[in-house]
Every structure is written in C-alpha cells, then in structure tokens.
Design a protein around this motif. Sequence first.
Motif, mmCIF file in Angstrom:
data_model
loop_
_atom_site.group_PDB
_atom_site.id
_atom_site.type_symbol
_atom_site.label_atom_id
_atom_site.label_comp_id
_atom_site.label_asym_id
_atom_site.label_seq_id
_atom_site.Cartn_x
_atom_site.Cartn_y
_atom_site.Cartn_z
ATOM 1 N N PRO A 34 -24.013 -103.695 113.984
ATOM 2 C CA PRO A 34 -24.912 -103.286 112.890
ATOM 3 C C PRO A 34 -24.368 -102.066 112.153
ATOM 4 O O PRO A 34 -23.706 -101.206 112.745
ATOM 5 C CB PRO A 34 -26.219 -102.955 113.616
ATOM 6 C CG PRO A 34 -25.788 -102.537 114.987
ATOM 7 C CD PRO A 34 -24.578 -103.369 115.315
ATOM 8 N N ARG A 68 -29.161 -109.997 106.622
ATOM 9 C CA ARG A 68 -30.194 -111.007 106.856
ATOM 10 C C ARG A 68 -31.545 -110.323 106.954
ATOM 11 O O ARG A 68 -31.647 -109.239 107.538
ATOM 12 C CB ARG A 68 -29.917 -111.777 108.148
ATOM 13 C CG ARG A 68 -28.679 -112.670 108.080
ATOM 14 C CD ARG A 68 -28.505 -113.448 109.362
ATOM 15 N NE ARG A 68 -27.321 -114.273 109.321
ATOM 16 C CZ ARG A 68 -26.897 -115.024 110.338
ATOM 17 N NH1 ARG A 68 -27.593 -115.029 111.476
ATOM 18 N NH2 ARG A 68 -25.805 -115.752 110.230
ATOM 19 N N SER A 71 -32.866 -108.527 110.173
ATOM 20 C CA SER A 71 -31.756 -108.188 111.075
ATOM 21 C C SER A 71 -30.890 -107.052 110.547
ATOM 22 O O SER A 71 -29.945 -106.632 111.210
ATOM 23 C CB SER A 71 -30.872 -109.420 111.308
ATOM 24 O OG SER A 71 -31.630 -110.469 111.867
ATOM 25 N N ARG A 74 -24.902 -106.215 108.984
ATOM 26 C CA ARG A 74 -23.928 -106.244 110.075
ATOM 27 C C ARG A 74 -22.544 -106.570 109.531
ATOM 28 O O ARG A 74 -22.400 -107.164 108.465
ATOM 29 C CB ARG A 74 -24.314 -107.309 111.116
ATOM 30 C CG ARG A 74 -25.619 -107.015 111.847
ATOM 31 C CD ARG A 74 -25.993 -108.123 112.815
ATOM 32 N NE ARG A 74 -27.212 -107.771 113.535
ATOM 33 C CZ ARG A 74 -27.224 -107.084 114.677
ATOM 34 N NH1 ARG A 74 -26.067 -106.697 115.234
ATOM 35 N NH2 ARG A 74 -28.364 -106.786 115.270
#
Length: 477
Positions: A34, A68, A71, A74
């Motif tokens: 991340p 995303r 999320s 990343r």
Amino acid sequence: MWKPDRYGAQPLYQQIADDLEQRIAYGEFPPGSPLPSERRLAEQLGVNRSTIVQAYAELRSLGIIESRSGSGTRVSRHKWGATPRHTPNWHRYAEGGSFLPNLPFLRRIREALQQDKSLIDFASGELGADLSPVKQINTLFDSSYTEYLGYDNPQGFAPLRETLVTYLSQYRHIHTTESSILITSGSQQSLYLITQCLLAPGDAVAIEDPSYCYSLPMFQSAGLRLFRLPVDRSGARPEDVYSLYKKHRIKMVFLNPNYQNPTGTVLDEARRKKLLDLASELGLPIVEDDPFSLTAYDGSPPRPLKSMDSIGSVLYIGSFSKIAASGLRVGWMVAPNSVVERLADARQQMDFGLSVVPQQVAAQFLKSDYFQPHLSELRMRLLYKRDLLVQALQKHLPDMLSFSIPSGGLHLWCKIKPEVNDGKLLEEAIRQGVIFVPGSVYGSNSGCVRFTFARPQAEQIELGIAKFAASLRTLLG
C-alpha cells in the motif's frame, strides 16, 4: 524526508511522481504494497491534496500503481510480475517534442488559481466580467445563428472581414481590404502562425524587454534566436533595432507600441517615424501587436504604426479580447494577401477554420449601436480601477515600489525597491490570498511585478494590495 522543490522547473506533482517511481523501482514499496493516502502524503510533503491526486494519476497512467475503492492505492503487481505488461511511458513522451511547455511561474499561477478560487487575481490579463458587454453579446447570440454551420473560408468569416475593413478605418486609421485580413483565435494564434510559417529555425528576431512575448515559449519552440530591445519610458529605440540588425541580421521585429504589455508605455511619435524609415531602408518586417489602444482613458487612442506604414512593412495584429470578450476567441491580422493566404493555408491544416458563430457575434457587435457606448464605459471603469490600484499602492507601499501611471491598457508595472526573490514573493502572496505575475516572466530582472487591474472587482483591489504588502514585508523580515 524528501520534499519537492517549489522553485524548480518541474511541476510539483511530477517531482512527486518521479520520486515515488524511483522508490518503487528500488524496492522501498514492493509489488502489492500500500501507498500512503492522498491526504497523509500531502501533509508529509507540505503540498495540496490535489497535487498528490495528480501525481498518483500520473503513476496510474504508467501502470505502476492501481487504486481500488475500499482498498486504497497500491503498487501494481502486474507491472512487476513474470510477464509484465508495459504501458507507454507517457511522461517521457510529454517531455519530448519540440513545442515547449509554459514557463514554471505561469504554470504555478494557473495551478494556484484553479485550486483556490478566492485568490484576488492581479495575474490574469483579461477583462473581468464587470467590464465585458455580457448582456449585449447574449442578445446578439440569440439572433446570430445561421443556417450554415460548416467549414468557412480559411481566411475567416467574410462578413466579419468586411466589418473589420470599416472598423479599422474608423477606429485605427488603417485602410485595407477584406482579402488582406486573416481572422484568428486571438493575438497568440497570430504570433504562432507568424513564427511557424514566416520564420525558420535559427532566424534572429528582436523582442522588447520586458515583453509579453518572453512569456510565450512558442518563439523558442520555433527555434528562433531572441534578442532584446530595451523599453524605456518612450518605448523601444530605433538605434537599438539598427544595432541588432548589423550585429545579428535580425529578420523581424515584434513591437507592442501602444500601452505596452507589461510596462504600459506608449512608443514616442518621433521613434515611430524613425522605426518605419529604418524598416523601409533595411527591408525589415515589423509585427505590431495592438490589443489595448482603444482602452485609452481619454478617448484618444494613439495611432498604430500600421496607419503610418506607406510601403507595407508592418504586419498588424488586433484582438477582440481586451476590448470586449476573451471567451469569443476572435482576433485578426492585416498583412499582404500573399502572407494571409500562406497563413490561412497553415491554419486550415490545424483546425479547418474557426467557429462561424463567435465570428458572427463579433461582426454584429462591432457594427451595432452597443459598441461605442461599451467602449466609453470600459474606459471609464478601467480608469476607476487604475486609480484605485494607484491609491492602494501609495497607501500600503509608499516607499517600496516605483511605477509610472499608464494612460491606457490593463496593467501597472512596478519595480520593487528592496532586493527580493520573485519565486518566494509569489508563494508568500499566494499564501496570503493574492496573486500577480513576477516581472522575470517578461524577460526583466527579478524584482518587478505586473498588476493587472481589469480582472479583480473594484472592492477587491485595496484588499489585494494590502495582502501583497503583507507578503512583501513578511519576506523582507
């Protein structure tokens, strides 16, 4: 921790994207790991969140990172997998090519104005909404549509060119024909066509110093060699033109003789005659950019060089932007028919010609009963705003600035008496809530400022100068 260089040539977002790309390549952020949130990284680097949004968008376009919903952001796994998929490196392409980007200061000004709509804007060189004939033009728009909305004559809408023949004779004492007029999207497109079509890489040209032309990378993009013509209180000096011709064989001279941008000076009458005589003697073309003449506050505009040009040495550029509405994107050039045809052919290759509708509106406005009253009101309001600006400067910075008061135009050119860094002053002013254009953008040394008083509302002018004064005093300690 690394921080982007606010005074560097690269935009902040690009510096951040490059740093993150390097750290990812070195393994500091492995595939799938991340990245900091936009807000957190903005706080760490001391930039606006929108700058991080741009940096992440750049890395996403390269396939280096992916985002995303839910999320976060990343490092891409696919980019670093056994069978990588390579997105073109659009950053490298964007840095390539022969057409140069805008100057860093101008990009910073544009970025700041986009991010903070509350900034008091002394930077934008256009009329404010209160100075444009919005109601009149809206009325004309309602009656301007034609049955034909296809490609028009590459020289421009014929009725507009016919109207300009009358307008130029009545208001600028220039006698021409519609076949010698090219309609453009404004003064900048006229200059672009001249630099691309009438000059070649390596040619030497003379440009006033300071000059708006220095803020246009199109000259360097065309591979031209620029030589400076110092501007004093009476404009450029003919002897300097002659000296540059003898030393560098300059092929063209670019002048803004009436209410010059940025200094507001008017070229002396005796110098005009000498310049035209010199141009005739040397066979040297003069490009005259004349967007501000009709703003003369006393209602008596200086005559253009073109009106005194008896042998055809002058290419004359005019614009609708500084006297009515920049959004219509209508300008014009008066030149020999062979030049007009050459430039019209080049412009047709670019865009097949301008939209017919704004040309219709411009033609109707120039010959309507609205035009002369609008000019009178524009001059009165510009004079009022100029006086407000002068009073504010005298009140808040009585001993720190020197300037000459212009008799027309949209700009006030100031010299800061203490030594000051342009970049640091601009950043402090933005922090205080006001923005301007540093003088070095126009080829001048550091320590000059251009204030455009046409854009801000009248009630904003003193407040804006108070903020600028606070910025200057903060910088000087």
